[in-house]
Design a protein around this motif. Structure first.
Motif, PDB file in Angstrom:
ATOM      1  N   GLY A 100      21.995   5.104  48.258  1.00 31.43           N
ATOM      2  CA  GLY A 100      22.440   4.427  49.478  1.00 31.43           C
ATOM      3  C   GLY A 100      23.134   3.112  49.181  1.00 31.43           C
ATOM      4  N   HIS A 101      22.479   2.277  48.391  1.00 31.20           N
ATOM      5  CA  HIS A 101      23.045   0.962  48.078  1.00 31.20           C
ATOM      6  C   HIS A 101      24.178   1.059  47.060  1.00 31.20           C
ATOM      7  N   GLY A 102      23.966   1.836  45.996  1.00 31.20           N
ATOM      8  CA  GLY A 102      24.924   1.859  44.895  1.00 31.20           C
ATOM      9  C   GLY A 102      26.188   2.629  45.172  1.00 31.20           C
ATOM     10  N   ILE A 103      26.069   3.751  45.858  1.00 34.83           N
ATOM     11  CA  ILE A 103      27.255   4.574  46.087  1.00 34.83           C
ATOM     12  C   ILE A 103      27.981   4.153  47.362  1.00 34.83           C
ATOM     13  N   VAL A 104      27.250   4.072  48.452  1.00 36.19           N
ATOM     14  CA  VAL A 104      27.888   3.807  49.739  1.00 36.19           C
ATOM     15  C   VAL A 104      27.930   2.314  50.058  1.00 36.19           C
ATOM     16  N   GLY A 105      26.816   1.615  49.803  1.00 38.70           N
ATOM     17  CA  GLY A 105      26.754   0.191  50.142  1.00 38.70           C
ATOM     18  C   GLY A 105      27.795  -0.637  49.416  1.00 38.70           C
ATOM     19  N   LEU A 106      27.954  -0.398  48.124  1.00 38.62           N
ATOM     20  CA  LEU A 106      28.962  -1.152  47.372  1.00 38.62           C
ATOM     21  C   LEU A 106      30.372  -0.806  47.829  1.00 38.62           C
TER      22      LEU A 106
END
Length: 135
Positions: A100-106
């Motif tokens: 969630g954070h690494g792929i989409v959030g960034l």
């Protein structure tokens, strides 16, 4: 070079699937959130389809490449179980997981995701370094 193609292709598939879920469903790909909602009984069909797709992924890999990759776990199973529980606790505490954070959030330039990724990468580097010093 061929050793780099499988991870590159896998990363491209992850990015494309995250983009398609965001475009067509308005949802962010976060495995911990999807599994959590499935266990809570929310959006059963959508979340179950996603989890079933995750479980079928290794089977598709084996069919495509003639077998499963060799994975060696050099740690006792109780340690692996405790580590898994700590990861689950951390994803709840951090309001999301690496997907969630690494792929989409960034990709969305989320400041919260940038802080989360910096935190878990720093923690991972520290633990890997300390583990290497202890051995």
């Amino acid at each position: 070079m061929s050793a780099l193609l499988q991870p590159l292709f896998g990363g491209m598939l992850l990015g494309c699937s995250a983009l398609l879920l965001l475009l067509f469903n308005g949802r962010i790909v976060g495995i911990s959130g999807i599994v959590g909602r499935l266990l809570q009984g929310e959006r059963l069909i959508e979340n179950a389809a996603f989890v079933i797709g995750l479980l079928l992924g290794p089977i598709a890999y084996a069919a495509s490449f003639g077998g499963f990759p060799i994975v060696t776990i050099a740690t006792a199973w109780p340690v692996v179980m405790v580590a898994g529980l700590l990861v689950g606790f951390g994803t709840r505490m951090g309001s999301g997981c690496t997907s969630g954070h690494g792929i989409v959030g960034l990709a969305r330039f989320s400041r919260r995701s940038m802080a989360a990724v910096a935190t878990f990468l720093s923690a991972g580097i520290c633990v890997a370094t300390l583990t290497g010093l202890v051995r």
